[in-house]
Design a protein around this motif. Structure first.
Motif, PDB file in Angstrom:
ATOM      1  N   TRP A  21       1.423  -0.922  -0.097  1.00 60.16           N
ATOM      2  CA  TRP A  21      -0.054  -0.053   0.236  1.00 60.16           C
ATOM      3  C   TRP A  21       0.798   0.662  -0.021  1.00 60.16           C
ATOM      4  O   TRP A  21       1.749   1.759   0.926  1.00 60.16           O
ATOM      5  CB  TRP A  21      -1.372  -0.180   0.798  1.00 60.16           C
ATOM      6  N   ALA A  22       1.403   1.731  -0.977  1.00 61.61           N
ATOM      7  CA  ALA A  22       1.536   3.300  -1.225  1.00 61.61           C
ATOM      8  C   ALA A  22       0.640   3.729  -2.366  1.00 61.61           C
ATOM      9  O   ALA A  22       1.373   4.395  -2.930  1.00 61.61           O
ATOM     10  CB  ALA A  22       3.303   2.856  -1.420  1.00 61.61           C
ATOM     11  N   PRO A  23       0.044   4.308  -1.325  1.00 62.27           N
ATOM     12  CA  PRO A  23      -1.128   5.313  -2.514  1.00 62.27           C
ATOM     13  C   PRO A  23      -0.960   6.363  -3.311  1.00 62.27           C
ATOM     14  O   PRO A  23      -1.024   6.870  -4.404  1.00 62.27           O
ATOM     15  CB  PRO A  23      -2.183   5.796  -1.577  1.00 62.27           C
ATOM     16  N   THR A  24       0.636   7.334  -2.963  1.00 60.23           N
ATOM     17  CA  THR A  24       0.482   8.597  -3.522  1.00 60.23           C
ATOM     18  C   THR A  24       1.730   8.269  -4.318  1.00 60.23           C
ATOM     19  O   THR A  24       2.108   8.795  -5.043  1.00 60.23           O
ATOM     20  CB  THR A  24       1.510   9.463  -3.213  1.00 60.23           C
ATOM     21  N   LYS A  25       2.628   6.702  -4.023  1.00 57.14           N
ATOM     22  CA  LYS A  25       2.859   6.289  -5.991  1.00 57.14           C
ATOM     23  C   LYS A  25       2.262   4.662  -6.851  1.00 57.14           C
ATOM     24  O   LYS A  25       2.937   5.105  -7.298  1.00 57.14           O
ATOM     25  CB  LYS A  25       4.673   5.382  -4.829  1.00 57.14           C
ATOM     26  N   GLY A  26       1.396   5.074  -6.575  1.00 61.66           N
ATOM     27  CA  GLY A  26       0.297   4.120  -7.052  1.00 61.66           C
ATOM     28  C   GLY A  26       0.367   2.638  -7.364  1.00 61.66           C
ATOM     29  O   GLY A  26       0.200   1.954  -7.946  1.00 61.66           O
TER      30      GLY A  26
END
Lengths: 265, 278
Positions: free
Chosen positions: B50-55
Motif C-alpha cells: 500500500w503506497a497510494p501516492t506512488k500508485g
C-alpha cells in the motif's frame, strides 16, 4: 476527480469565509496547509485583538487546496508548506517562516546524532536495531506520519528521495501523537516539526548539525522547509496590513514563540 | 391534515432514511469501484503493498489485520459477555441486576475515543513493558475492542435468554436438574440463535470501530506476524488518510470502504438470517 475535490474545498472555503473576498473589505480569508494553519490561527487571533474591525478566517484543506483557492480568488491568501511548482509561479509568494523537521528519540537515548543516510536506512528498514547505531541490542520502534501528511511529504522529499518508508513503521496521524509515543517509549524514533519539540523528547543532530534556529535559518540543518503565503495579486488593503504584521518584528516573534524560525532577521 | 395525509407524510419520512442508505451505498460504490476494477480485484484484495501516492493499492495486509483483530476481540468479549449475560438473566438477585444492567448500558455510552485514550495511557505501556514490542499492537486493539463489544453481546444475549419461556426452566427443574444444568442444557440451547446474533453484531461493531483502534493499534502497513506487531485495519486506513487524500488515493480509500461495506453487509445479513430461522 482532483478538480472535484479542489472545488469542494473551495466551496467549504467560500462558505466559511461568508462572503466573496472582493465584496467585503473587512474580512480576510486564509486557507491552505494544515501545517501552517495553527500558526496562522495564532497570528490571526493576535491581529484581530489589535484590529477588532478586521475579521480573519483561517481554514485548512491542504497546501494544494490553499494555492488553488488563492488562484481562484476564493481566499485572499493561500497557505502552503511546499514550494510552488512552475505552473503556480505566477502567484505572489510571501515566505513567512522556516519550519524544520526534527528527528526525535527518547530522553534516555544516549545517541546524539545521525547522518542523513542513517536516517534514510532506518526508515527504509535496513537498520532495525539500536545496536547497529552503537546503543543496546533492541529493535528500533520506528514512527512515521500517515500518507499525505505535509510533514511526511517534507520528510520523504528531504530524507527518503526515491526510497519508500518501510511498512513496518508505526503510523500516527499528528505531530503530537508521534511526540507522545517517543516520550514514553525508550526505543522509539520519530520525526516532527521542530516547533513542537519539547523537553520530554530529544532532537538529534543530523549530519552533525542540531536543529537550532540559527542552523535552520542558515539552512545548515538539512531538514528544513519554508512556509509560504500566496496570493493572486500583490496583497492590498487590510490584507497587505496583515501580511506586513506577519513579517513585522511582532509577527515574527509570535511565530518564533510558537516554535518556527522567523523568515525576516 | 387528514389522517391519510399524515400516513403519507410518515411514509415519506420512513422512506427517506432508507433512501439515504441507498444513496450512501451508491456513492461508496461509485467512488470506489473504478479503482478496484482498474487495479484488478485480485491485486487490490491480496497485494500487501500500500503506497497510494506512488500508485500501489493493495489492502491485503489490512484485511488480514481487521479479521485477526476482530477474532481477538471475540475471543475476549464472547466468554466474558456471555457469562455476564447468563448471570444477569438467570442467577443474579433482582437488586444486583438493577445495579449491573444500567452500568453495562453505560459502557455502551462511553465514546470510543475515551476507550482509545485509556488504551494508550494504560494498556499500551503495560504491553510494552511486560510483553515487549512497541506496545501499540494487535493485542492492544483486540483487548480494547473486546471490552467495547461487551454491551452489544450482553444486552442482546440477555434479551434472548429472557425470551426463553419459564415453562422450560420449571420443567427442567421439576425433572431434578440443578439450576446450572438447566441453564446449560435447556436455556442456552433454546436461546442459541439470539446468542449467535449477539456475537455476529458484536463482530460487526468490532470490524467497524475506528477511533479507538487508530489510537492503540499502531497502524503499520506490514502483515502482522505476532500479537505484538502493530497493525492497520480497514477502518483505520480510511480515517487516517482521508484528511489529505486526493485523486486516486481518495478513490482507493473509498474502495477500502467498499470492502468494509461488503464485510459488514455479510455480517448483518447473516445475523438477520440466523434470527429469522428461529
Amino acid at each position: 476527480m482532483r478538480v472535484f475535490i479542489l472545488c469542494l474545498s473551495l466551496l467549504v472555503v467560500v462558505a466559511a469565509c461568508g462572503s466573496r473576498p472582493e465584496a467585503s473589505g473587512q474580512a480576510i480569508c486564509v486557507a491552505g496547509s494544515t501545517s501552517v494553519q495553527p500558526f496562522a490561527e495564532k497570528l490571526a487571533e493576535v491581529y484581530m485583538e489589535l484590529h477588532p474591525e478586521i475579521r480573519i478566517d483561517v481554514q485548512g484543506g491542504g497546501s494544494s487546496a490553499g494555492i488553488y483557492a488563492a488562484r481562484q480568488g476564493a481566499a485572499h491568501l493561500g497557505a502552503s508548506s511546499r514550494e510552488l511548482v512552475p505552473a503556480e509561479k505566477e502567484l505572489v509568494e510571501i515566505p513567512i517562516a522556516w519550519d524544520g523537521i526534527a528527528v526525535i528519540v527518547h530522553r534516555d537515548n544516549p545517541l546524539s546524532g545521525l547522518s542523513l543516510t542513517q536516517i534514510r536506512e532506518l526508515y527504509q528498514g535496513r537498520i532495525r536495531n539500536w545496536r547497529e547505531l552503537g546503543w543496546l541490542d533492541h529493535a528500533v520502534h520506528l514512527i512515521t506520519r500517515e500518507e499525505g501528511s505535509g510533514t511526511r511529504n517534507a520528510f520523504e522529499e528531504l530524507v527518503m528521495g526515491k526510497a519508500e518508508i518501510t511498512p513496518a513503521a508505526l503510523v500516527q496521524d499528528s505531530n503530537g501523537a508521534v511526540r507522545e509515543i517517543v516520550a514514553s517509549d525508550r526505543h522509539a524514533l520519530g520525526y516532527i516539526s521542530v516547533g513542537l519539540v519539547d523537553a520530554r523528547v530529544k532532537a538529534l543532530e543530523v549530519d552533525g548539525v542540531l536543529p537550532t534556529r540559527e542552523n535552520i535559518r542558515s539552512q545548515r540543518y538539512k531538514l528544513v522547509r519554508r512556509f509560504l503565503l500566496v496570493s493572486k495579486l500583490p496583497p492590498g488593503g487590510p490584507c497587505k496590513e496583515f501580511v506586513d504584521f506577519i513579517l513585522s518584528a511582532r509577527g515574527q516573534s509570535l511565530l518564533e514563540a510558537e516554535g518556527l524560525v522567523g523568515y525576516e532577521e | 391534515m387528514t389522517s391519510k395525509g399524515i400516513e403519507r407524510l410518515l411514509l415519506v419520512l420512513a422512506l427517506s432514511s432508507v433512501g439515504s442508505l441507498a444513496l450512501i451505498t451508491f456513492f461508496i460504490f461509485w467512488e470506489g469501484l473504478p479503482l478496484i476494477l482498474g487495479t484488478g480485484p485480485g491485486d487490490f484484495l491480496f497485494s500487501t503493498h500500500w503506497a497510494p501516492t506512488k500508485g500501489r493499492f493493495g489492502i491485503g495486509a489490512m484485511i488480514v489485520s481487521s479479521v485477526v483483530v476482530t477474532l481477538g476481540a471475540l475471543v475476549l468479549g464472547v466468554p466474558l459477555g456471555l457469562a455476564c449475560a447468563i448471570v444477569l438473566a438467570e442467577f443474579a438477585p433482582k437488586r444486583l441486576k438493577q445495579v449491573l444492567k444500567p452500568t453495562l448500558e453505560l459502557l455502551a455510552g462511553i465514546p470510543s475515543v475515551v476507550y482509545g485514550f485509556l488504551g494508550v495511557l494504560w494498556l499500551v505501556p503495560l504491553i510494552r513493558e511486560h510483553l515487549g514490542g512497541p506496545g501499540l499492537s494487535l493485542l492492544a486493539a483486540a483487548v480494547i475492542l473486546g471490552i467495547m463489544i461487551l454491551p452489544t453481546i450482553i444486552s442482546i444475549s440477555i434479551d434472548s435468554l429472557s425470551a426463553v419461556p419459564d415453562l422450560y426452566r420449571d420443567g427442567s427443574l421439576a425433572l431434578g436438574a440443578t439450576r446450572w444444568q438447566t441453564v446449560q442444557r435447556v436455556v442456552l440451547p433454546a436461546a442459541r440463535s439470539g446468542i449467535i446474533t449477539a456475537i455476529i453484531l458484536g463482530m460487526g461493531r468490532a470490524v467497524g470501530e475506528t477511533m479507538a483502534v487508530i489510537m492503540v493499534a499502531g497502524n503499520a502497513l506490514k502483515l502482522p506476524t505476532s500479537l505484538l506487531d502493530p497493525v492497520r485495519t480497514l477502518t483505520s486506513n480510511i480515517a487516517l488518510e482521508l484528511g489529505y487524500a486526493s485523486g486516486r488515493h481518495r478513490e482507493a480509500l473509498f474502495a477500502t470502504g467498499v470492502v468494509l461495506f461488503v464485510i459488514i453487509m455479510i455480517l448483518n445479513l447473516t445475523a438477520a438470517a440466523v434470527t429469522r430461522r428461529r
